[in-house]
Design a protein around this motif. Structure first.
Motif, PDB file in Angstrom:
ATOM      1  N   GLY A   1       0.829  -1.201   0.000  1.00 36.74           N
ATOM      2  CA  GLY A   1       0.000   0.000   0.000  1.00 36.74           C
ATOM      3  C   GLY A   1       0.858   1.242   0.000  1.00 36.74           C
ATOM      4  O   GLY A   1       1.975   1.253  -0.486  1.00 36.74           O
ATOM      5  N   THR A   2       0.313   2.282   0.571  1.00 40.12           N
ATOM      6  CA  THR A   2       1.062   3.530   0.644  1.00 40.12           C
ATOM      7  C   THR A   2       0.808   4.172   2.000  1.00 40.12           C
ATOM      8  O   THR A   2       0.050   3.649   2.810  1.00 40.12           O
ATOM      9  N   SER A   3       1.495   5.290   2.250  1.00 46.18           N
ATOM     10  CA  SER A   3       1.314   5.955   3.543  1.00 46.18           C
ATOM     11  C   SER A   3       1.499   7.452   3.367  1.00 46.18           C
ATOM     12  O   SER A   3       1.891   7.929   2.305  1.00 46.18           O
ATOM     13  N   ASP A   4       1.201   8.183   4.435  1.00 40.86           N
ATOM     14  CA  ASP A   4       1.322   9.648   4.439  1.00 40.86           C
ATOM     15  C   ASP A   4       2.294  10.041   5.560  1.00 40.86           C
ATOM     16  O   ASP A   4       1.863  10.428   6.650  1.00 40.86           O
ATOM     17  N   PRO A   5       3.612   9.905   5.312  1.00 39.40           N
ATOM     18  CA  PRO A   5       4.559  10.047   6.415  1.00 39.40           C
ATOM     19  C   PRO A   5       4.870  11.492   6.810  1.00 39.40           C
ATOM     20  O   PRO A   5       4.854  12.395   5.976  1.00 39.40           O
ATOM     21  N   TYR A   6       5.138  11.650   8.110  1.00 42.23           N
ATOM     22  CA  TYR A   6       5.717  12.895   8.627  1.00 42.23           C
ATOM     23  C   TYR A   6       6.693  12.527   9.739  1.00 42.23           C
ATOM     24  O   TYR A   6       6.721  11.385  10.207  1.00 42.23           O
ATOM     25  N   VAL A   7       7.504  13.493  10.143  1.00 44.07           N
ATOM     26  CA  VAL A   7       8.619  13.216  11.065  1.00 44.07           C
ATOM     27  C   VAL A   7       8.553  14.162  12.254  1.00 44.07           C
ATOM     28  O   VAL A   7       8.265  15.355  12.110  1.00 44.07           O
ATOM     29  N   LYS A   8       8.833  13.590  13.444  1.00 46.13           N
ATOM     30  CA  LYS A   8       8.981  14.415  14.649  1.00 46.13           C
ATOM     31  C   LYS A   8      10.430  14.347  15.131  1.00 46.13           C
ATOM     32  O   LYS A   8      11.031  13.268  15.132  1.00 46.13           O
ATOM     33  N   PHE A   9      10.978  15.490  15.539  1.00 48.32           N
ATOM     34  CA  PHE A   9      12.312  15.553  16.134  1.00 48.32           C
ATOM     35  C   PHE A   9      12.163  15.802  17.627  1.00 48.32           C
ATOM     36  O   PHE A   9      11.522  16.776  18.029  1.00 48.32           O
ATOM     37  N   LYS A  10      12.764  14.899  18.434  1.00 49.12           N
ATOM     38  CA  LYS A  10      12.562  14.976  19.885  1.00 49.12           C
ATOM     39  C   LYS A  10      13.890  15.032  20.640  1.00 49.12           C
ATOM     40  O   LYS A  10      14.841  14.340  20.290  1.00 49.12           O
ATOM     41  N   LEU A  11      13.902  15.851  21.692  1.00 46.84           N
ATOM     42  CA  LEU A  11      15.020  15.897  22.639  1.00 46.84           C
ATOM     43  C   LEU A  11      14.424  15.795  24.033  1.00 46.84           C
ATOM     44  O   LEU A  11      13.480  16.523  24.358  1.00 46.84           O
ATOM     45  N   ASN A  12      14.974  14.895  24.842  1.00 48.50           N
ATOM     46  CA  ASN A  12      14.480  14.722  26.215  1.00 48.50           C
ATOM     47  C   ASN A  12      12.969  14.508  26.267  1.00 48.50           C
ATOM     48  O   ASN A  12      12.285  15.017  27.146  1.00 48.50           O
ATOM     49  N   GLY A  13      12.445  13.765  25.286  1.00 42.98           N
ATOM     50  CA  GLY A  13      11.023  13.453  25.286  1.00 42.98           C
ATOM     51  C   GLY A  13      10.123  14.559  24.771  1.00 42.98           C
ATOM     52  O   GLY A  13       8.917  14.382  24.633  1.00 42.98           O
ATOM     53  N   LYS A  14      10.694  15.737  24.493  1.00 44.28           N
ATOM     54  CA  LYS A  14       9.882  16.853  24.003  1.00 44.28           C
ATOM     55  C   LYS A  14      10.015  16.969  22.491  1.00 44.28           C
ATOM     56  O   LYS A  14      11.112  16.896  21.953  1.00 44.28           O
TER      57      LYS A  14
END
Length: 210
Positions: A1-14
């Motif tokens: 199939g396919t997907s709609d990806p996005y990315v989160k950048f985290k430091l110390n859980g934030k």
């Protein structure tokens, strides 16, 4: 199939940054630039990828980068393997980042006639962490001995960091207007050494004073 990806950048859980969503793509190109403020380098930057859904987002794997391994003022490409301990997939794909580390400069206004020098000292290459930046502006000399006859330059030394100014000649009052950045280590008792040198035409150098 396919997907709609996005990315989160985290430091110390934030979460410090969230990318845009690339719709219906398993080979997304984001081409986004973000500056993340860091207080310390003894931590990891986590990169987490999600599949955007109407109601919720599905986790698609994560990777991390040790900040202490980044090089100062040099952009390096990182190909990071995505992993998810709860997934049955052998290959979760990769995410590709260009990362660089920089020291935040002060907000004071600078005279445009200053030339700026920034260099990595040996201690930084050994991954030692500095606590701050000492900026030294070399303005001018006054009544330099034999300055009207010889070329004058200044050596600045702080620990194992050293800078040499431009060589200025035939003036008792040379105007350098150069700016130098030194890395400051609070656990050291380094003194700033300032040396005045003269150089004659025969490549002979002589220390005039410190």
């Amino acid at each position: 199939g396919t997907s709609d990806p996005y990315v989160k950048f985290k430091l110390n859980g934030k979460t410090l940054y969230k990318s845009k969503v690339v719709y219906k793509n398993l080979n997304p190109v984001w081409d986004e630039t973000v500056v993340l403020p860091l207080q310390t380098l003894d931590q990891k930057l986590w990169i987490k990828v999600y599949d955007r859904d109407l109601t919720s987002s599905d986790f698609m794997g994560s990777a991390s980068v040790a900040l202490a391994e980044l090089e100062l003022n040099r952009t390096t490409e990182h190909v990071l393997k995505l992993e998810d301990p709860n997934s049955l997939e052998d290959d979760m794909g990769v995410i590709i980042l260009n990362l660089s580390l920089a020291v935040k400069q002060g907000d004071f206004k600078r005279n445009s006639s200053f030339t700026r020098n920034m260099r990595l000292s040996e201690s930084l290459r050994k991954n030692q962490l500095w606590n701050g930046l000492v900026t030294i502006t070399l303005l001018e000399g006054r009544n330099m001995p034999r300055g009207g006859l010889a070329e004058i330059f200044i050596l600045l030394k702080l620990g194992d960091q050293r800078y040499k100014s431009k060589t200025l000649c035939k003036s008792a009052n040379p105007q350098w207007r150069e700016q130098f950045d030194f890395h400051y280590f609070s656990d050291r008792k380094d003194m700033l050494d300032i040396e005045v040198w003269r150089k004659d035409n025969k490549k002979h150098e002589e220390l005039l004073g410190t």
